[in-house]
Write an enzyme that holds these catalytic residues in place. Structure first.
Site, PDB file in Angstrom:
ATOM      1  N   ARG A  78      65.085 -66.478 -20.509  1.00 56.63           N
ATOM      2  CA  ARG A  78      64.241 -65.840 -21.513  1.00 56.63           C
ATOM      3  C   ARG A  78      64.272 -66.658 -22.804  1.00 56.63           C
ATOM      4  O   ARG A  78      65.271 -67.276 -23.131  1.00 56.63           O
ATOM      5  CB  ARG A  78      64.721 -64.423 -21.816  1.00 56.63           C
ATOM      6  CG  ARG A  78      64.370 -63.389 -20.754  1.00 56.63           C
ATOM      7  CD  ARG A  78      64.860 -62.019 -21.150  1.00 56.63           C
ATOM      8  NE  ARG A  78      66.306 -61.943 -21.182  1.00 56.63           N
ATOM      9  CZ  ARG A  78      67.058 -62.029 -22.250  1.00 56.63           C
ATOM     10  NH1 ARG A  78      66.509 -62.152 -23.454  1.00 56.63           N
ATOM     11  NH2 ARG A  78      68.371 -61.962 -22.158  1.00 56.63           N
ATOM     12  N   TYR A 206      59.217 -68.005 -15.851  1.00 55.96           N
ATOM     13  CA  TYR A 206      60.580 -67.571 -15.549  1.00 55.96           C
ATOM     14  C   TYR A 206      60.899 -66.090 -15.832  1.00 55.96           C
ATOM     15  O   TYR A 206      60.703 -65.606 -16.955  1.00 55.96           O
ATOM     16  CB  TYR A 206      61.595 -68.415 -16.343  1.00 55.96           C
ATOM     17  CG  TYR A 206      62.974 -68.212 -15.769  1.00 55.96           C
ATOM     18  CD1 TYR A 206      63.380 -68.923 -14.645  1.00 55.96           C
ATOM     19  CD2 TYR A 206      63.816 -67.230 -16.271  1.00 55.96           C
ATOM     20  CE1 TYR A 206      64.597 -68.688 -14.057  1.00 55.96           C
ATOM     21  CE2 TYR A 206      65.042 -66.988 -15.685  1.00 55.96           C
ATOM     22  CZ  TYR A 206      65.425 -67.720 -14.580  1.00 55.96           C
ATOM     23  OH  TYR A 206      66.628 -67.469 -13.995  1.00 55.96           O
ATOM     24  N   LYS A 215      61.543 -56.627 -18.503  1.00 50.42           N
ATOM     25  CA  LYS A 215      61.967 -56.521 -19.899  1.00 50.42           C
ATOM     26  C   LYS A 215      60.800 -56.152 -20.813  1.00 50.42           C
ATOM     27  O   LYS A 215      60.967 -55.405 -21.778  1.00 50.42           O
ATOM     28  CB  LYS A 215      62.642 -57.818 -20.345  1.00 50.42           C
ATOM     29  CG  LYS A 215      63.946 -58.107 -19.569  1.00 50.42           C
ATOM     30  CD  LYS A 215      64.894 -56.969 -19.725  1.00 50.42           C
ATOM     31  CE  LYS A 215      66.101 -56.887 -18.817  1.00 50.42           C
ATOM     32  NZ  LYS A 215      66.935 -57.988 -18.514  1.00 50.42           N
ATOM     33  N   HIS A 235      68.721 -50.766 -21.540  1.00 45.10           N
ATOM     34  CA  HIS A 235      69.200 -51.894 -20.731  1.00 45.10           C
ATOM     35  C   HIS A 235      70.511 -51.470 -20.066  1.00 45.10           C
ATOM     36  O   HIS A 235      71.584 -51.928 -20.444  1.00 45.10           O
ATOM     37  CB  HIS A 235      69.399 -53.108 -21.650  1.00 45.10           C
ATOM     38  CG  HIS A 235      69.598 -54.411 -20.939  1.00 45.10           C
ATOM     39  ND1 HIS A 235      70.162 -55.508 -21.539  1.00 45.10           N
ATOM     40  CD2 HIS A 235      69.301 -54.811 -19.671  1.00 45.10           C
ATOM     41  CE1 HIS A 235      70.196 -56.520 -20.681  1.00 45.10           C
ATOM     42  NE2 HIS A 235      69.695 -56.116 -19.547  1.00 45.10           N
ATOM     43  N   SER A 257      72.981 -59.084 -21.321  1.00 49.01           N
ATOM     44  CA  SER A 257      72.596 -59.938 -20.202  1.00 49.01           C
ATOM     45  C   SER A 257      73.787 -60.776 -19.730  1.00 49.01           C
ATOM     46  O   SER A 257      74.527 -61.319 -20.547  1.00 49.01           O
ATOM     47  CB  SER A 257      71.462 -60.873 -20.635  1.00 49.01           C
ATOM     48  OG  SER A 257      70.348 -60.109 -21.020  1.00 49.01           O
ATOM     49  N   CYS A 259      76.565 -59.876 -18.401  1.00 48.84           N
ATOM     50  CA  CYS A 259      77.886 -59.328 -18.753  1.00 48.84           C
ATOM     51  C   CYS A 259      78.384 -58.304 -17.743  1.00 48.84           C
ATOM     52  O   CYS A 259      79.296 -57.529 -18.041  1.00 48.84           O
ATOM     53  CB  CYS A 259      77.848 -58.733 -20.154  1.00 48.84           C
ATOM     54  SG  CYS A 259      77.711 -59.997 -21.433  1.00 48.84           S
ATOM     55  N   ASP A 284      69.933 -52.648 -13.931  1.00 47.27           N
ATOM     56  CA  ASP A 284      69.537 -53.331 -15.178  1.00 47.27           C
ATOM     57  C   ASP A 284      68.874 -52.414 -16.200  1.00 47.27           C
ATOM     58  O   ASP A 284      69.061 -52.607 -17.383  1.00 47.27           O
ATOM     59  CB  ASP A 284      68.591 -54.493 -14.840  1.00 47.27           C
ATOM     60  CG  ASP A 284      68.474 -55.524 -15.954  1.00 47.27           C
ATOM     61  OD1 ASP A 284      69.527 -55.984 -16.439  1.00 47.27           O
ATOM     62  OD2 ASP A 284      67.350 -55.863 -16.345  1.00 47.27           O
ATOM     63  N   ARG A 376      69.202 -67.267 -10.276  1.00 48.15           N
ATOM     64  CA  ARG A 376      69.055 -65.835  -9.964  1.00 48.15           C
ATOM     65  C   ARG A 376      68.609 -65.612  -8.531  1.00 48.15           C
ATOM     66  O   ARG A 376      68.049 -66.493  -7.882  1.00 48.15           O
ATOM     67  CB  ARG A 376      67.998 -65.224 -10.887  1.00 48.15           C
ATOM     68  CG  ARG A 376      68.332 -65.336 -12.372  1.00 48.15           C
ATOM     69  CD  ARG A 376      68.627 -64.014 -12.976  1.00 48.15           C
ATOM     70  NE  ARG A 376      69.259 -64.107 -14.290  1.00 48.15           N
ATOM     71  CZ  ARG A 376      69.733 -63.043 -14.929  1.00 48.15           C
ATOM     72  NH1 ARG A 376      69.679 -61.855 -14.387  1.00 48.15           N
ATOM     73  NH2 ARG A 376      70.307 -63.186 -16.108  1.00 48.15           N
TER      74      ARG A 376
END
Ligand code: GTP
Ligand code: SPV
Ligand code: MN
Length: 597
Positions: A78, A206, A215, A235, A257, A259, A284, A376
């Site tokens: 991002r 991406y 998001k 989130h 993100s 974590c 998420d 990912r």
């Protein structure tokens, strides 16, 4: 312009047809394809993507239905500096967001979109965020010129005809427009227009920049809608803890993100917790609203996982390994000679003859990584052996505890419970974490990431805090609020083993939420009393657990002072109750040290 090759729109919704026509005039594609979400369509798109070199088939015996995608090396995460909230005034976006006036943003991006799909196919992707038929679900339409986006949206959302059916003739849908252009960071912008329920994204291919349901809609636009309509878009992962007696407790947890949300949501409890089971509702994003019984209910708007590959192994996250064993798109991982995938932290030794994430032969002595740190997997939720049977429930699951956690080498203890709701909101608002590879920029510096929403809040952060504070008046049975830290270090090493062992912490949280275990009161919150955290069978020295759980006054003073700088940066919308909360905690340190006068 010659008219594009197109099929008859599979809908009579004139709002939708008119908008698609308008976007067609702007972007001038050669072909228009309305996505129906069918199996046949998936096969066709995949074949095209392989022919165009966008996807590479992996070993179909080892990994049936799995493909590898390599993104442009300049486009791997991002881009927060190129992400904009386009509200009529700058104050509405607030001090933590980049802002552009809506007209300026539309004008600027329209120039980039003008003719951007000439020579290309336009995919019209209808999708639903949330279970079909849920009163909390939202319909979005993403127009894109990327077949990779179409295939990913098919995994990540409920996509195709069912979304058009749910929309009917309504004009209430998110309008998402995306074009990769020439994937040039100079011409890359992710713009959100909350008042128009619209997202325009250019110049990237991406993840969070382009899978617009995730998001952009579910968090940035979602949080704005949540504020206006009285609910929460967060989130957060959602999981159910089942005890050996069959008692179910649901928790939602916000970690920034990269974590640990996906890992926590799919956790397998250690041997000591025989009979305990974790069920994944989401990994998420959570949409939460107050139910008729006054409790807070959560749904996962997504239908798949866009998860971090590095560190995922049969030891750390066996459920993720099973989830990604078929029908998965891998992005920017390394590839073995026999068409398997590889990344740092996968099981076993590094295979010889690796191809790195950029498609180059990998030199194992090089200091570079074989897989990109933000590589990912995109995998269907239905592959997850631990998928909750309530993940499709239109009403969602009742949340008993909310957990905040960041990546903090110091200060923040393994687990701590807030004294009350305002203090809980304070813990969310002051969440800090060391930056990761999930966004471009320097990695490993502590920044404030309130509620893990810093990059995802679609309006003024101070008003967002106020919205959370206001929810106290709406929720009758308030969830209990906690912070956790799996990442505290000593001599450069993690003190806590993490992953499945986090069950020990979760057990305490569940028992606290159900009011059946005591706690020790520190100046900053409740922590487990000696002996209350079940450590049996855990093979680490007790001093290490002591270090992981320690609360140090001097460290907290520094922390509270740094939180104060952040609060001041929010400006006039910063709620007074949170600043008073901070001052109270500071005054408590003074009092303990005999300086409170
Ligand atoms: P996003 O998808 O970016 O939102 O990330 P996430 O919050 O879902 O994080 P994820 O679970 O994918 O974990 C990110 C990284 O943290 C991976 O490399 C994991 O191996 C690592 N990680 C996850 N849980 C733990 C833990 O308990 N301890 C330690 N030390 N590392 C962890
Ligand atoms: C995150 O960064 O929090 C992610 C990955 O979940 S992305 O979809 O790129 O935002
Ligand atoms: Mn995320």
């Amino acid at each position: 312009m010659t008219a594009p090759e197109t099929q008859k729109p599979p809908t009579t919704n004139t709002n939708l047809i008119n908008w698609v026509n308008e976007m067609t005039k702007l972007t001038k594609p050669d072909r228009i394809v309305w996505c129906d979400g069918s199996e046949e369509e998936k096969v066709r798109f995949t074949k095209q993507a392989v022919e165009q070199g966008i996807l590479e088939p992996l070993n179909q015996e080892k990994l049936p239905g799995c493909y590898l995608h390599r993104s442009n090396p300049n486009d791997v995460a991002r881009v927060e500096n190129l992400t904009f909230i386009c509200t009529p005034t700058k104050d509405e976006a607030g001090p933590t967001n980049n802002w552009m006036a809506p007209k300026d943003a539309y004008d600027k991006l329209a120039k980039l979109f003008d003719g951007s799909m000439t020579g290309r196919t336009m995919y019209v992707i209808p999708y639903v965020m949330g279970p079909i038929g849920s009163p909390m679900s939202k319909v979005g339409i993403e127009i894109t010129d990327s077949v990779y986006v179409a295939l990913n949206m098919r995994i990540m959302t409920r996509m195709g005809t069912k979304a058009l059916t749910m929309l009917g003739d309504s004009n209430d849908f998110n309008r998402g427009l995306h074009s990769v252009l020439d994937c040039n960071p100079e011409r890359r912008f992710i713009c959100h227009f909350p008042q128009d329920n619209t997202i325009w994204s250019v110049g990237s291919g991406y993840g969070g920049n382009v899978l617009l349901g995730k998001k952009c809609l579910a968090l940035r636009i979602g949080s704005y809608l949540g504020k206006t309509e009285g609910w929460l878009a967060e989130h957060m992962l959602i999981l159910g803890v089942e005890s050996p007696e069959g008692e179910m407790t649901y928790v939602a947890a916000a970690f920034p993100s990269a974590c640990g949300k996906t890992n926590f949501a799919m956790m397998i409890p250690p041997k000591r917790f025989k009979g305990w089971k974790i069920w994944t509702v989401g990994d998420d994003i959570a949409w939460m609203k107050v139910g008729e019984d006054g409790r807070l209910y959560a749904i996962n708007p997504e239908h798949g996982y866009f998860g971090v590959a590095p560190g995922t192994s049969n030891e750390s996250n066996p459920n993720a390994m099973k989830t990604t064993a078929r029908d998965t798109i891998f992005t920017n991982v390394a590839r073995t000679a026999d068409g398997d995938v590889w990344w740092e932290g996968k099981d076993g030794p590094m295979p010889a003859d690796l191809t790195d994430w950029q498609g180059r032969p990998f030199n194992s002595r090089s200091s570079e990584k074989a897989a990109h740190p933000n590589s990912r997997f995109t995998a269907p939720a239905t592959n997850n052996p631990a998928l909750s049977k309530f993940s499709d429930d239109p009403e969602g699951v009742p949340i008993s505890a909310i957990i905040f956690g960041g990546r903090r080498a110091t200060t923040i203890p393994l687990v701590m419970q807030a004294f009350n709701w305002v203090h809980g909101v304070f813990l969310g608002a002051t969440l800090g974490s060391e930056t990761t590879a999930a966004a471009t920029g320097k990695v490993g510096v502590v920044r404030r990431d309130p509620f893990a929403m810093l990059p995802f809040c679609g309006y003024n952060m101070g008003e967002y805090f106020a919205h959370w504070l206001q929810m106290q008046g709406k929720i009758q049975t308030l969830p209990k609020v906690f912070i956790v830290n799996w990442f505290r270090k000593k001599d450069g090493k993690f003190l806590w083993p993490g992953f499945g062992e986090n069950m020990r912490v979760l057990k305490w949280i569940v028992d606290r939420a159900r009011l059946r275990v005591g706690g020790h009161e520190t100046p900053f919150g409740w922590v487990p009393k000696a002996g209350d955290l079940d450590l049996s069978g855990l093979n680490i020295p007790h001093e290490q657990v002591d270090d992981a759980t320690n609360v140090d006054l001097a460290e907290w003073r520094t922390e509270l002072e740094s939180q104060g700088e952040f609060f001041a940066s929010i400006g006039p919308t910063m709620p007074r109750s949170l600043e008073l909360q901070r001052e109270l905690l500071l005054a408590r340190i003074d009092a303990i040290q005999g300086k409170d006068a």
